[in-house]
Enzyme design. Structure first.
Site, PDB file in Angstrom:
ATOM      1  N   ARG A 270       0.800  -1.230   0.000  1.00  0.00           N
ATOM      2  CA  ARG A 270       0.000   0.000   0.000  1.00  0.00           C
ATOM      3  C   ARG A 270       0.829   1.275   0.000  1.00  0.00           C
ATOM      4  O   ARG A 270       0.587   2.181  -0.798  1.00  0.00           O
ATOM      5  CB  ARG A 270      -0.909   0.067   1.252  1.00  0.00           C
ATOM      6  CG  ARG A 270      -2.251  -0.552   1.078  1.00  0.00           C
ATOM      7  CD  ARG A 270      -2.656  -1.158   2.383  1.00  0.00           C
ATOM      8  NE  ARG A 270      -1.680  -2.174   2.702  1.00  0.00           N
ATOM      9  CZ  ARG A 270      -1.742  -3.428   2.242  1.00  0.00           C
ATOM     10  NH1 ARG A 270      -2.741  -3.789   1.502  1.00  0.00           N
ATOM     11  NH2 ARG A 270      -0.798  -4.303   2.537  1.00  0.00           N
ATOM     12  N   THR A 271       1.771   1.369   0.928  1.00  0.00           N
ATOM     13  CA  THR A 271       2.443   2.666   1.102  1.00  0.00           C
ATOM     14  C   THR A 271       3.243   3.018  -0.149  1.00  0.00           C
ATOM     15  O   THR A 271       3.134   4.119  -0.689  1.00  0.00           O
ATOM     16  CB  THR A 271       3.342   2.632   2.347  1.00  0.00           C
ATOM     17  OG1 THR A 271       2.574   2.122   3.437  1.00  0.00           O
ATOM     18  CG2 THR A 271       3.854   4.012   2.685  1.00  0.00           C
TER      19      THR A 271
ATOM     20  N   LYS B 156      25.517  -3.380  -0.211  1.00  0.00           N
ATOM     21  CA  LYS B 156      26.988  -3.282  -0.229  1.00  0.00           C
ATOM     22  C   LYS B 156      27.498  -2.474   0.959  1.00  0.00           C
ATOM     23  O   LYS B 156      28.680  -2.155   1.041  1.00  0.00           O
ATOM     24  CB  LYS B 156      27.440  -2.597  -1.525  1.00  0.00           C
ATOM     25  CG  LYS B 156      26.989  -3.269  -2.794  1.00  0.00           C
ATOM     26  CD  LYS B 156      27.412  -2.412  -3.991  1.00  0.00           C
ATOM     27  CE  LYS B 156      26.522  -2.670  -5.182  1.00  0.00           C
ATOM     28  NZ  LYS B 156      26.568  -1.557  -6.145  1.00  0.00           N
TER      29      LYS B 156
ATOM     30  N   ARG C 238      10.970   3.974   3.665  1.00  0.00           N
ATOM     31  CA  ARG C 238      10.604   2.994   4.700  1.00  0.00           C
ATOM     32  C   ARG C 238      11.861   2.240   5.092  1.00  0.00           C
ATOM     33  O   ARG C 238      12.652   1.840   4.218  1.00  0.00           O
ATOM     34  CB  ARG C 238       9.554   2.016   4.195  1.00  0.00           C
ATOM     35  CG  ARG C 238       9.352   0.841   5.156  1.00  0.00           C
ATOM     36  CD  ARG C 238       8.162   0.016   4.829  1.00  0.00           C
ATOM     37  NE  ARG C 238       6.934   0.760   5.058  1.00  0.00           N
ATOM     38  CZ  ARG C 238       5.715   0.215   4.996  1.00  0.00           C
ATOM     39  NH1 ARG C 238       5.590  -1.065   4.731  1.00  0.00           N
ATOM     40  NH2 ARG C 238       4.635   0.940   5.207  1.00  0.00           N
TER      41      ARG C 238
ATOM     42  N   HIS D  26       4.481   5.821  11.649  1.00  0.00           N
ATOM     43  CA  HIS D  26       4.057   5.643  10.256  1.00  0.00           C
ATOM     44  C   HIS D  26       3.117   6.813   9.940  1.00  0.00           C
ATOM     45  O   HIS D  26       1.901   6.647   9.814  1.00  0.00           O
ATOM     46  CB  HIS D  26       3.348   4.305  10.104  1.00  0.00           C
ATOM     47  CG  HIS D  26       3.127   3.849   8.686  1.00  0.00           C
ATOM     48  ND1 HIS D  26       3.267   4.682   7.588  1.00  0.00           N
ATOM     49  CD2 HIS D  26       2.755   2.630   8.184  1.00  0.00           C
ATOM     50  CE1 HIS D  26       2.992   4.000   6.482  1.00  0.00           C
ATOM     51  NE2 HIS D  26       2.685   2.752   6.823  1.00  0.00           N
TER      52      HIS D  26
HETATM   53  N1   CP Z   1      -0.477  -0.031   5.732  1.00  0.00           N
HETATM   54  C1   CP Z   1       0.753  -0.299   5.231  1.00  0.00           C
HETATM   55  O1   CP Z   1       1.755   0.314   5.638  1.00  0.00           O
HETATM   56  O2   CP Z   1       0.787  -1.283   4.294  1.00  0.00           O
HETATM   57  P1   CP Z   1       2.072  -1.743   3.489  1.00  0.00           P
HETATM   58  O3   CP Z   1       3.007  -2.384   4.483  1.00  0.00           O
HETATM   59  O4   CP Z   1       1.592  -2.688   2.448  1.00  0.00           O
HETATM   60  O5   CP Z   1       2.717  -0.501   2.927  1.00  0.00           O
END
Ligand code: CP
Length: 309
Positions: free
Chosen positions: A53-54, A82, A103, A131
């Site tokens: 999703r993100t 590396k 992320r 998040h």
């Molecule tokens: N909600 C969320 O962060 O989903 P993903 O891990 O798929 O990005």
């Protein structure tokens, strides 16, 4: 001018969040108005940890705005394999893109990147910490469903210890008057003390319980379900013992208030049975759609762009 970054939902004031949600709501109604706002701009998605999703909603957001995307979807496919540091990586990415979403499994990695970046950096999830763009998504979903935040009774269920979406959401909601939390988790996965203490210091009513039943769901406006996250456990036995601790199914939903909406950041495993998906109170797939609108609004905000009048 120094770029503005997003590390935590608290980086935006309540007024700024409301303005961001207003733009997202307008994007939902008038998407064509925004189709060229980011013409010529590039978003880099730097994902050292899996995501559906993100990452893809960030990419969809930039494409919807007329921009382009580049990036990597795992540490293994980048020079992190590396031994390159996030500081060096973002210095280089600053030469290639106008904005970056990162992320990382290590808490604070996007913050380190932001300190070395010439472009806005967005924390797209750092370990069990924060998040913030999921929180923006959650806030927009709640506002669309309930129309306001003041006085809402929010239940949060599942892995409250490692659940970064829960920590970010509680932080953000704590600024609205009359909010209260019901925290439902196994003993081992209770909310971290730093989050509990912060809420107590603000005088926010909190109830903690192990049960997901009529007594804990009673009066809730929102029930925010979360997954027990295999990737955060040090040993498989503990994960197996806790993974099916909560299963919200249609039978349990019969005991829930008629206007209690179910949210989940997704992915889900077993914690929401598929027989709940057709319940009109199940809003987790609509929530994923709101994630695109709010990320479009965020990208425009951090790049200082708006549609032509
Ligand atoms: N909600 C969320 O962060 O989903 P993903 O891990 O798929 O990005």
């Amino acid at each position: 001018m120094a770029p503005r970054h997003l590390m935590s939902p608290l980086d935006f004031s309540v007024d700024e969040l409301e303005a961001l949600m207003d733009v997202a709501a307008d994007i939902e109604k008038n998407p064509e108005k925004y189709a060229h706002v980011c013409d010529g701009k590039k978003l880099a998605t730097l994902f050292y940890e899996p995501s559906t999703r993100t990452r893809l909603s960030f990419e969809a957001a930039m494409l919807n705005l007329g921009g382009k995307v580049l990036g990597f979807s795992s540490a293994d496919s980048s020079s992190a394999a590396k031994g390159e540091s996030v500081a060096d990586t973002i210095r280089v990415i600053s030469c290639y893109a106008d904005i970056a979403a990162m992320r990382h499994p290590k808490e604070g990695a996007p913050l380190v990147a932001s300190l070395h970046s010439r472009i806005p950096v967005i924390n797209a999830g750092d370990g069990g910490h924060q998040h913030p763009t999921q929180t923006l998504t959650d806030l927009l979903t709640i506002r669309s469903l309930k129309g306001h935040f003041d006085g809402l009774k929010i239940g949060l269920c599942g892995d409250l210890k490692f659940g970064r979406t829960v920590h970010s959401l509680m932080n953000a909601l704590s600024r609205y008057p009359g909010i209260s939390f019901t925290l439902i988790s196994p003993e081992e996965l209770r909310i971290p003390s730093y989050v509990r203490d912060a809420m107590k210091a603000l005088g926010i009513p909190m109830r903690e319980d192990v049960r997901l039943d009529e007594s804990t769901m009673k009066d809730l406006d929102i029930l925010y379900m979360t997954r027990v996250q295999r990737e955060r456990f040090f040993n498989e036995e503990d994960y197996i013992r806790m993974k099916d601790f909560y299963i919200l199914d249609s039978e349990k939903m019969r005991l829930a208030p008629k206007d209690m909406y179910i949210l989940h950041p997704l992915p889900r495993v077993n914690e929401i049975s598929v027989d709940v998906d057709n319940d009109p109170r199940a809003k987790y797939f609509a929530q994923a759609q709101y994630g695109v609108y709010i990320r479009m609004a965020l990208i425009m905000n951090l790049l200082g762009l708006a549609p032509e009048a």
